[in-house]
Design an enzyme around this catalytic site. Sequence first.
Site, PDB file in Angstrom:
ATOM      1  N   ASP A 210      34.062  50.980  45.750  1.00 38.01           N
ATOM      2  CA  ASP A 210      34.561  49.666  45.944  1.00 38.01           C
ATOM      3  C   ASP A 210      34.176  49.153  47.601  1.00 38.01           C
ATOM      4  O   ASP A 210      34.781  49.587  48.182  1.00 38.01           O
ATOM      5  CB  ASP A 210      36.093  49.508  45.768  1.00 38.01           C
ATOM      6  CG  ASP A 210      36.608  48.159  46.028  1.00 38.01           C
ATOM      7  OD1 ASP A 210      35.842  47.210  46.314  1.00 38.01           O
ATOM      8  OD2 ASP A 210      37.846  47.780  45.886  1.00 38.01           O
ATOM      9  N   GLN A 213      34.985  45.252  50.842  1.00 43.02           N
ATOM     10  CA  GLN A 213      35.164  45.147  52.425  1.00 43.02           C
ATOM     11  C   GLN A 213      34.123  45.548  53.192  1.00 43.02           C
ATOM     12  O   GLN A 213      34.174  45.571  54.303  1.00 43.02           O
ATOM     13  CB  GLN A 213      36.449  45.644  52.623  1.00 43.02           C
ATOM     14  CG  GLN A 213      37.697  45.019  52.136  1.00 43.02           C
ATOM     15  CD  GLN A 213      38.097  43.391  52.634  1.00 43.02           C
ATOM     16  OE1 GLN A 213      37.703  43.075  53.731  1.00 43.02           O
ATOM     17  NE2 GLN A 213      38.627  42.833  51.685  1.00 43.02           N
ATOM     18  N   LYS A 236      33.730  37.347  49.345  1.00 43.63           N
ATOM     19  CA  LYS A 236      34.280  37.440  50.757  1.00 43.63           C
ATOM     20  C   LYS A 236      32.906  37.483  51.747  1.00 43.63           C
ATOM     21  O   LYS A 236      32.931  38.267  52.784  1.00 43.63           O
ATOM     22  CB  LYS A 236      34.790  39.110  50.650  1.00 43.63           C
ATOM     23  CG  LYS A 236      35.982  39.184  49.790  1.00 43.63           C
ATOM     24  CD  LYS A 236      36.529  40.394  49.731  1.00 43.63           C
ATOM     25  CE  LYS A 236      37.749  40.572  48.611  1.00 43.63           C
ATOM     26  NZ  LYS A 236      38.773  39.637  49.225  1.00 43.63           N
ATOM     27  N   CYS A 376      47.565  43.378  48.080  1.00 49.53           N
ATOM     28  CA  CYS A 376      47.280  44.099  46.865  1.00 49.53           C
ATOM     29  C   CYS A 376      46.987  45.694  47.373  1.00 49.53           C
ATOM     30  O   CYS A 376      46.111  46.130  46.609  1.00 49.53           O
ATOM     31  CB  CYS A 376      46.037  43.440  46.089  1.00 49.53           C
ATOM     32  SG  CYS A 376      46.300  41.902  45.635  1.00 49.53           S
TER      33      CYS A 376
END
Length: 418
Positions: A210, A213, A236, A376
């Site tokens: 993932d 970020q 993002k 989250c």
Amino acid sequence: MTQLPGLLDTEAIRKDFPLLDRVVHDGKKIVYLDSAATSQKPRQVLDALNAYYERHNANVHRGVYTVAEEATALYEGARDKVAAFINAPSRDEVIFTKNASESLNLVANMLGWADEPYRVDHETEIAITEMEHHSNIVPWQLLSQRTGAKLKWFGLTDDGRLDLSNIDEVITEKTKIVSFTLVSNLLGTVNPVETIIRRAQEVGALVCIDASQAAPHMVLDVQALQADFVAFTGHKMCGPTGIGVLWGRQELLEDLPPFLGGGEMIETVSMHSSTYAPAPHKFEAGTPPIAQAVGLGAAVDYLSAIGMENIARHEHAITEYAVRRLQEVPDLRIIGPTTAEDRGAAISFVLGDIHPHDVGQVLDEQGIAVRVGHHCARPVCLRYGIPATTRASFYLYSTPAEVDALVEGLEHVRNFFG
């Protein structure tokens, strides 16, 4: 004005972001510190979206008329831009989804429906970590519940790092998939990718990362990562909402079954059976997020022009400064690494016994926008015995003056609550 080494020309960059000029609450200019939730959008992306809708709006891949061919070229051109941005070996390895959550769910469902050697079933294990966003926990829980696979995870150290002391017990010969975040959205931790992937490769497990970020903030090279799947989201990284990316190795995408069925993902259809188009279209059923992909392509152009190495250098300087300044605030506890080493630009904290929601509301009255809650990532809050945190997150347009404003705002919060 505080001067830090490695900063971008934020005065020039901020002129590209209309919202950063907005005035809120008694004439205060907004201090936007919630880029980990969603980044602001530069005019170049907004202009690309408007131009698409005003001059090129049509469905893709089907029409033979001029506007439809233009729309297809823009959509597929965005795929080329993303492929180059992440150094993908092939553009056909780039799948457009609606967000990173859908990308991760796509991987989980492909593996649940796959034949051997990829199939996840009651005899296999799945490994994740305790610091994951819910989007990289819940799909694997659902897959485990449906197949009987055993879900295992790495815990966290007291300073917000992954505890890899039992890596051989978490990733075993039974492990089929290891899925973890490159950068934690709550803790800011940058994880030791090489160590985890090395162990996964030893046992023949697939690796899913993932990078939600990471993609906005640092060079993301999927070939250097040596993962099998990488997921991230457009909103993002200066792009619009409604567009995500799943990159997967070509041979895996060829072997694995589709998750969604419908138009465009087929080769032939009869009333008895269907055959599927090659990747990436095999995994993009129905009308795709065309305008959103065009906007993401414009965002990739924008970030690439500045340079991801330059953005990473800027954010490291801002983060280092912010960590130091926040530690000057009495009763403030950073949840996660307390240095800028191997950490991203999101900093979560608690302020004494003041509830994070109260902290956020008082800061908002001063024009400071931060995130509050469990972000989250509720298992992280449970691990550290807190109900929630306040999170400040920075990006290429963030300035030392905004860090100073946050620190001054927190002093006001402390005084307000006595």
